[in-house]
Design an enzyme around this catalytic site. Structure first.
Site, PDB file in Angstrom:
ATOM      1  N   LYS A 172       4.539  19.154   8.721  1.00  0.00           N
ATOM      2  CA  LYS A 172       5.439  18.916   7.580  1.00  0.00           C
ATOM      3  C   LYS A 172       5.838  20.252   6.988  1.00  0.00           C
ATOM      4  CE  LYS A 172       4.386  14.571   5.121  1.00  0.00           C
ATOM      5  NZ  LYS A 172       3.694  14.103   3.912  1.00  0.00           N
ATOM      6  N   HIS A 199      -0.517  11.233  -9.840  1.00  0.00           N
ATOM      7  CA  HIS A 199      -1.689  11.850  -9.204  1.00  0.00           C
ATOM      8  C   HIS A 199      -2.701  12.267 -10.278  1.00  0.00           C
ATOM      9  CE1 HIS A 199       1.211  13.281  -5.841  1.00  0.00           C
ATOM     10  NE2 HIS A 199       0.443  12.351  -5.300  1.00  0.00           N
ATOM     11  N   ARG A 208       0.348   2.186  -5.656  1.00  0.00           N
ATOM     12  CA  ARG A 208       1.482   1.937  -6.553  1.00  0.00           C
ATOM     13  C   ARG A 208       2.134   0.581  -6.318  1.00  0.00           C
ATOM     14  NH1 ARG A 208       4.576   7.297  -4.823  1.00  0.00           N
ATOM     15  NH2 ARG A 208       3.822   6.349  -2.904  1.00  0.00           N
ATOM     16  N   SER A 244       6.234  12.320  -5.171  1.00  0.00           N
ATOM     17  CA  SER A 244       6.567  13.746  -5.073  1.00  0.00           C
ATOM     18  C   SER A 244       7.972  13.913  -4.494  1.00  0.00           C
ATOM     19  CB  SER A 244       5.564  14.470  -4.165  1.00  0.00           C
ATOM     20  OG  SER A 244       4.270  14.325  -4.668  1.00  0.00           O
TER      21      SER A 244
HETATM   22  O1  PNS Z   1      -0.184  12.442  -0.268  1.00  0.00           O
HETATM   23  P1  PNS Z   1      -0.069  11.915   1.127  1.00  0.00           P
HETATM   24  O2  PNS Z   1       0.851  12.785   1.930  1.00  0.00           O
HETATM   25  O3  PNS Z   1       0.298  10.459   1.158  1.00  0.00           O
HETATM   26  O4  PNS Z   1      -1.544  12.052   1.773  1.00  0.00           O
HETATM   27  C1  PNS Z   1      -1.805  11.628   3.078  1.00  0.00           C
HETATM   28  C2  PNS Z   1      -3.197  12.115   3.542  1.00  0.00           C
HETATM   29  C3  PNS Z   1      -3.333  13.610   3.373  1.00  0.00           C
HETATM   30  C4  PNS Z   1      -4.259  11.426   2.721  1.00  0.00           C
HETATM   31  C5  PNS Z   1      -3.360  11.683   5.041  1.00  0.00           C
HETATM   32  O5  PNS Z   1      -2.235  12.092   5.747  1.00  0.00           O
HETATM   33  C6  PNS Z   1      -4.591  12.297   5.690  1.00  0.00           C
HETATM   34  O6  PNS Z   1      -5.700  11.960   5.350  1.00  0.00           O
HETATM   35  N1  PNS Z   1      -4.356  13.220   6.648  1.00  0.00           N
HETATM   36  C7  PNS Z   1      -5.421  13.903   7.334  1.00  0.00           C
HETATM   37  C8  PNS Z   1      -5.501  13.465   8.800  1.00  0.00           C
HETATM   38  C9  PNS Z   1      -6.381  12.242   8.958  1.00  0.00           C
HETATM   39  O7  PNS Z   1      -7.522  12.229   8.571  1.00  0.00           O
HETATM   40  N2  PNS Z   1      -5.808  11.178   9.550  1.00  0.00           N
HETATM   41  C10 PNS Z   1      -6.544   9.949   9.780  1.00  0.00           C
HETATM   42  C11 PNS Z   1      -6.217   8.862   8.772  1.00  0.00           C
HETATM   43  S1  PNS Z   1      -4.897   7.860   9.389  1.00  0.00           S
END
Ligand code: PNS
Length: 161
Positions: free
Chosen positions: A41, A17, A90, A128
């Site tokens: 979560k 990150h 990745r 993570s």
């Molecule tokens: O680090 P992560 O958990 O892979 O991040 C995921 C994240 C936070 C980028 C994604 O879950 C997100 O953008 N959530 C906010 C809700 C949203 O906007 N959803 C629509 C996109 S599918």
């Protein structure tokens, strides 16, 4: 001013990150790291802890800000005056998921685009969740996360004893 949003859970932030943050800070005038408040979560670190940790490990990068957000990432981006989302890639597995997310986000808001950074191969297998699991099994994680995160994980462990 060109602002990029780097959204994620950051539970905890890894060296992968951090590498994406450093590289995107060289491309954008400002990078806002958006830490998701996800009610569904159960994170290891509280939102406040995650914000503090990311602030601490990015304190040497002047054009990085750390903020918490809930709801849709495109709305958060709009609120921050940004039209670009930043994500790291990745692997092929990431690609499938990330492509779908980028397309959905662009569909919700045509002004929003996602820019992908190809993860440095040194970090391509770090996540993570893997860091948390390895730590739980007392494995060395010093090359996967900043030293500050190792300390915070140790503090968590002792507070649960
Ligand atoms: O680090 P992560 O958990 O892979 O991040 C995921 C994240 C936070 C980028 C994604 O879950 C997100 O953008 N959530 C906010 C809700 C949203 O906007 N959803 C629509 C996109 S599918």
């Amino acid at each position: 001013m060109k602002i990029g949003i780097y959204p994620g859970s950051f539970d905890p932030i890894t060296n992968g990150h951090l590498d994406v943050i450093r590289r995107s800070a060289a491309v954008f005038d400002k990078v806002v790291v958006g830490i998701l408040i996800n009610q569904s979560k159960k994170p290891m670190f509280t939102l406040e802890e995650r914000v503090k940790i990311v602030q601490e490990v990015t304190s040497q990068i002047p054009n990085v800000e750390v903020k918490a957000f809930s709801g849709l990432v495109v709305e958060f981006a709009r609120e921050q005056g940004a039209s670009v989302l930043i994500r790291g890639l990745r692997s092929n597995t990431d690609f499938e998921y990330e492509l779908q997310m980028a397309q959905i986000n662009h569909d919700i808001d045509k002004e929003i685009d996602t820019l992908f950074f190809a993860t440095d191969p040194r970090y391509s297998y770090i996540s993570s969740s893997a860091v948390k699991e390895l730590f739980m099994f007392h494995q060395e994680i010093g090359s996967y996360v900043p030293e500050y995160v190792v300390q915070k994980l140790k503090e968590k462990e002792t507070s649960h004893e």
